[in-house]
Scaffold this motif. Sequence first.
Motif, PDB file in Angstrom:
ATOM      1  N   SER A  99      -3.315   7.932 -10.457  1.00 13.95           N
ATOM      2  CA  SER A  99      -2.772   7.532  -9.164  1.00 13.95           C
ATOM      3  C   SER A  99      -3.721   6.557  -8.495  1.00 13.95           C
ATOM      4  N   GLY A 100      -3.287   6.018  -7.387  1.00  8.56           N
ATOM      5  CA  GLY A 100      -4.079   5.034  -6.674  1.00  8.56           C
ATOM      6  C   GLY A 100      -3.322   3.729  -6.517  1.00  8.56           C
ATOM      7  N   TRP A 101      -3.872   2.872  -5.670  1.00  5.26           N
ATOM      8  CA  TRP A 101      -3.151   1.635  -5.362  1.00  5.26           C
ATOM      9  C   TRP A 101      -3.039   0.726  -6.588  1.00  5.26           C
ATOM     10  N   GLU A 102      -4.079   0.676  -7.425  1.00  4.19           N
ATOM     11  CA  GLU A 102      -4.007  -0.198  -8.590  1.00  4.19           C
ATOM     12  C   GLU A 102      -2.944   0.292  -9.573  1.00  4.19           C
ATOM     13  N   GLN A 148      -8.256  -9.142   4.213  1.00  4.51           N
ATOM     14  CA  GLN A 148      -8.106  -7.707   4.478  1.00  4.51           C
ATOM     15  C   GLN A 148      -8.181  -6.900   3.188  1.00  4.51           C
ATOM     16  N   ARG A 149      -7.565  -7.414   2.128  1.00  4.69           N
ATOM     17  CA  ARG A 149      -7.623  -6.744   0.822  1.00  4.69           C
ATOM     18  C   ARG A 149      -9.058  -6.642   0.328  1.00  4.69           C
ATOM     19  N   ASP A 150      -9.831  -7.727   0.472  1.00  2.00           N
ATOM     20  CA  ASP A 150     -11.217  -7.727   0.010  1.00  2.00           C
ATOM     21  C   ASP A 150     -12.061  -6.730   0.821  1.00  2.00           C
ATOM     22  N   ARG A 151     -11.808  -6.639   2.129  1.00  3.32           N
ATOM     23  CA  ARG A 151     -12.555  -5.684   2.952  1.00  3.32           C
ATOM     24  C   ARG A 151     -12.259  -4.243   2.516  1.00  3.32           C
ATOM     25  N   LEU A 152     -10.976  -3.966   2.305  1.00  2.00           N
ATOM     26  CA  LEU A 152     -10.584  -2.614   1.889  1.00  2.00           C
ATOM     27  C   LEU A 152     -11.135  -2.279   0.505  1.00  2.00           C
ATOM     28  N   ASP A 153     -11.187  -3.284  -0.357  1.00  2.68           N
ATOM     29  CA  ASP A 153     -11.750  -3.058  -1.681  1.00  2.68           C
ATOM     30  C   ASP A 153     -13.225  -2.678  -1.576  1.00  2.68           C
ATOM     31  N   GLY A 154     -13.934  -3.331  -0.680  1.00  3.88           N
ATOM     32  CA  GLY A 154     -15.329  -2.971  -0.459  1.00  3.88           C
ATOM     33  C   GLY A 154     -15.474  -1.573   0.130  1.00  3.88           C
ATOM     34  N   ASP A 155     -14.564  -1.202   1.045  1.00  3.75           N
ATOM     35  CA  ASP A 155     -14.609   0.136   1.628  1.00  3.75           C
ATOM     36  C   ASP A 155     -14.379   1.204   0.567  1.00  3.75           C
ATOM     37  N   LEU A 156     -13.463   0.939  -0.377  1.00  2.00           N
ATOM     38  CA  LEU A 156     -13.179   1.920  -1.428  1.00  2.00           C
ATOM     39  C   LEU A 156     -14.404   2.212  -2.279  1.00  2.00           C
ATOM     40  N   SER A 157     -15.263   1.221  -2.449  1.00  2.00           N
ATOM     41  CA  SER A 157     -16.412   1.397  -3.327  1.00  2.00           C
ATOM     42  C   SER A 157     -17.538   2.206  -2.678  1.00  2.00           C
ATOM     43  N   VAL A 158     -17.494   2.377  -1.346  1.00  2.00           N
ATOM     44  CA  VAL A 158     -18.610   3.061  -0.676  1.00  2.00           C
ATOM     45  C   VAL A 158     -18.188   4.363   0.002  1.00  2.00           C
ATOM     46  N   VAL A 159     -16.894   4.541   0.307  1.00  2.00           N
ATOM     47  CA  VAL A 159     -16.461   5.744   1.008  1.00  2.00           C
ATOM     48  C   VAL A 159     -16.582   6.952   0.089  1.00  2.00           C
ATOM     49  N   SER A 160     -17.068   8.056   0.619  1.00  2.00           N
ATOM     50  CA  SER A 160     -17.287   9.256  -0.198  1.00  2.00           C
ATOM     51  C   SER A 160     -16.326  10.385   0.163  1.00  2.00           C
ATOM     52  N   ASP A 161     -15.895  10.459   1.409  1.00  2.00           N
ATOM     53  CA  ASP A 161     -14.979  11.518   1.837  1.00  2.00           C
ATOM     54  C   ASP A 161     -13.592  11.256   1.256  1.00  2.00           C
ATOM     55  N   HIS A 162     -13.003  12.290   0.595  1.00  2.00           N
ATOM     56  CA  HIS A 162     -11.735  12.058  -0.097  1.00  2.00           C
ATOM     57  C   HIS A 162     -10.588  11.807   0.865  1.00  2.00           C
ATOM     58  N   ALA A 190     -10.837  10.230   3.838  1.00  2.00           N
ATOM     59  CA  ALA A 190     -10.987   8.834   4.250  1.00  2.00           C
ATOM     60  C   ALA A 190     -10.624   7.882   3.120  1.00  2.00           C
ATOM     61  N   ALA A 191     -10.999   8.264   1.883  1.00  2.00           N
ATOM     62  CA  ALA A 191     -10.682   7.418   0.729  1.00  2.00           C
ATOM     63  C   ALA A 191      -9.176   7.294   0.549  1.00  2.00           C
ATOM     64  N   ALA A 192      -8.444   8.395   0.789  1.00  2.00           N
ATOM     65  CA  ALA A 192      -6.985   8.357   0.650  1.00  2.00           C
ATOM     66  C   ALA A 192      -6.369   7.407   1.675  1.00  2.00           C
ATOM     67  N   LYS A 193      -6.926   7.414   2.907  1.00  3.11           N
ATOM     68  CA  LYS A 193      -6.402   6.521   3.936  1.00  3.11           C
ATOM     69  C   LYS A 193      -6.673   5.055   3.583  1.00  3.11           C
ATOM     70  N   ALA A 196      -3.905   2.118   2.831  1.00  2.00           N
ATOM     71  CA  ALA A 196      -3.933   0.807   3.495  1.00  2.00           C
ATOM     72  C   ALA A 196      -4.020  -0.315   2.470  1.00  2.00           C
ATOM     73  N   MET A 197      -4.785  -0.105   1.402  1.00  2.00           N
ATOM     74  CA  MET A 197      -4.889  -1.102   0.332  1.00  2.00           C
ATOM     75  C   MET A 197      -3.537  -1.335  -0.320  1.00  2.00           C
ATOM     76  N   SER A 198      -2.805  -0.258  -0.612  1.00  2.00           N
ATOM     77  CA  SER A 198      -1.490  -0.389  -1.241  1.00  2.00           C
ATOM     78  C   SER A 198      -0.539  -1.183  -0.358  1.00  2.00           C
ATOM     79  N   GLU A 199      -0.558  -0.891   0.963  1.00  2.00           N
ATOM     80  CA  GLU A 199       0.305  -1.615   1.896  1.00  2.00           C
ATOM     81  C   GLU A 199      -0.084  -3.090   1.968  1.00  2.00           C
TER      82      GLU A 199
END
Length: 578
Positions: A88-91, A529-543, A545-548, A552-555
């Motif tokens: 699962s996931g946006w990709e 916006q996509r590039d910012r969210l991609d960077g956030d995905l690589s550093v966020v640890s809380d699941h 927050a990661a789901a949110k 947002a990345m998928s949208e």
Amino acid sequence: MILVDVDAVTVTRPERPLFDGVSVTIDSGDRLGVLGINGAGKSTLLRVMVGATEPESGQVRRARDLRMAILDQRPDLGTGTVRDAVGSGWEVESVLDRLGVSGLLDRRVAELSGGQAKRVALAAALVSDVDLLVLDEPTNHLDIEAIEWLENRLARFGGGLVVVTHDRQLLDRLCNRVLSLDRARWHLTEGGYKAHLDAEAEREAKAARDEQSRRILARQELAWLQRGARARRRKPKSRIAEARAVIDGGPKARSDRLTPLGLDSFGSTRLGSKVIDLEGVSFAYPDGDPLFSGLDHSLAPGGRLGIVGANGGGKSTLLDVMARRLEPTSGTVEWGTTVRLGYFDQLGRDLDPDQRVREAVVGDDGKLTVAQQQLFERFWFDNDAQQARIGSLSGGERRRLELLLVLGEGPNVLFLDEPTNDLDLDTLRSLEGFLDDWPGSLAVVSHDRVFLERTVEHVVQVGGGAVVPLGSGEVVWKGVVDALAGENRRAGKSAQRAKTKGATKRRTPSTLRRLISQVEEEMSELEAQRDRLDGDLSVVSDHVAAAKVAEAMSETVSALASTEERWLDLSTELDDLA
């Protein structure tokens, strides 16, 4: 870095060798295309490379901790759901959407059709974090837009790639080496498909030169053997017979594919002035929206019709309606009295797996005529292959037999539904050559871009409840690409827009340029916006927050895709005014 090293590998079948002494090394960044006749062992070689099949001799060395993703001809997706098989996931959702199976995430894999399973397995391979991709016929069951997207994605892949495919454009664009298998022999060529063809032509020319030298030497020895010296008359007569055989016979065949198919010799009955006429034809499955409606079309004598569109849009259904396999919901389908239809469809013929190949062609009397023997030779079924049971044939060999049975009936109208799936390139080239001079009428559904370019004159797109003409003559392919580039894969909106375009007011060039500029600004914002969210995905640890962030990345990715389609539509409209 060396990923896989194949050293002098040999595999045989009970009745014949597949390949003998194959050696090839795959480095990181390599792009290897694997070609060969149906049954030559392409899929087997891939399985040997990844360790799923052990060779009879030779060895395969793989890099330590090598990560591989494999797409088999008949993929095993397990027993769970598509989500279980792919993840699962946006990709994942984006890739499934591009491959036309985005709505299947929660469906059980046992409920998938063969084509759906192949696309899901391809998605699973593409989203894997691997060093090596090994893909067996990845373009089967994809529409043209999905194939072009796949090309672009594979071009960006940084690891090694090994691919078996009949898609010549993909081979030439992606591959930097081609390995061809031919009756236990093999050849490795640096370069893409064009380089492979050049090397193949040079090998044939060299074989012809060698044969000429062999004949000269044989004539010299024959003359020497027949001279009057008493000692020389004691030479065994078998030596003279062998020399005569060299002179009288042709060159010894290097493979069963050295000579062309010879399809042009098949006869067909004369076609009258009326072939197939559709008037006001509509079709919808029960409780479904119309796939097409109000269709008027005439397939003329000698007409060449190509049918394209997104998967599930109704291409095969249109062919079935024209073939009178399906009754239209409304309207009429009329055939000319001289029509003799040959239909080569995706499902194939219902053949007895225990029946032998020769029996399928000869029939109940069991006697092989001269014409039937010539037919076997032209389709490269030697005596051993004729005695094989149909159930033992590879998928490509069975398709070749089905093509033999269809063309052997001498039709004057041919319907071909995805004819390039599972056929090797030799058969495809021969079929294209046959269609070049064949006087009958043709309707073909295909995603193979080269096949379409070579065989059809007029192309229509099916989708969104409409059948829309795309062009004829030299502009056919441009029409196909332009139409499919902006197609909405779920609803076929581009087809509907093309249908109603003439009824709408034409916008001026200045208006279109202003709209394009606005859309380009939107695209830039969405990309940032996509590039910012991609960077956030690589550093966020809380699941949570990661789901949110993933949502947002998928949208954002979906919005960017829609914006890109708007830009393409506006650019095409502006080009049409030029």
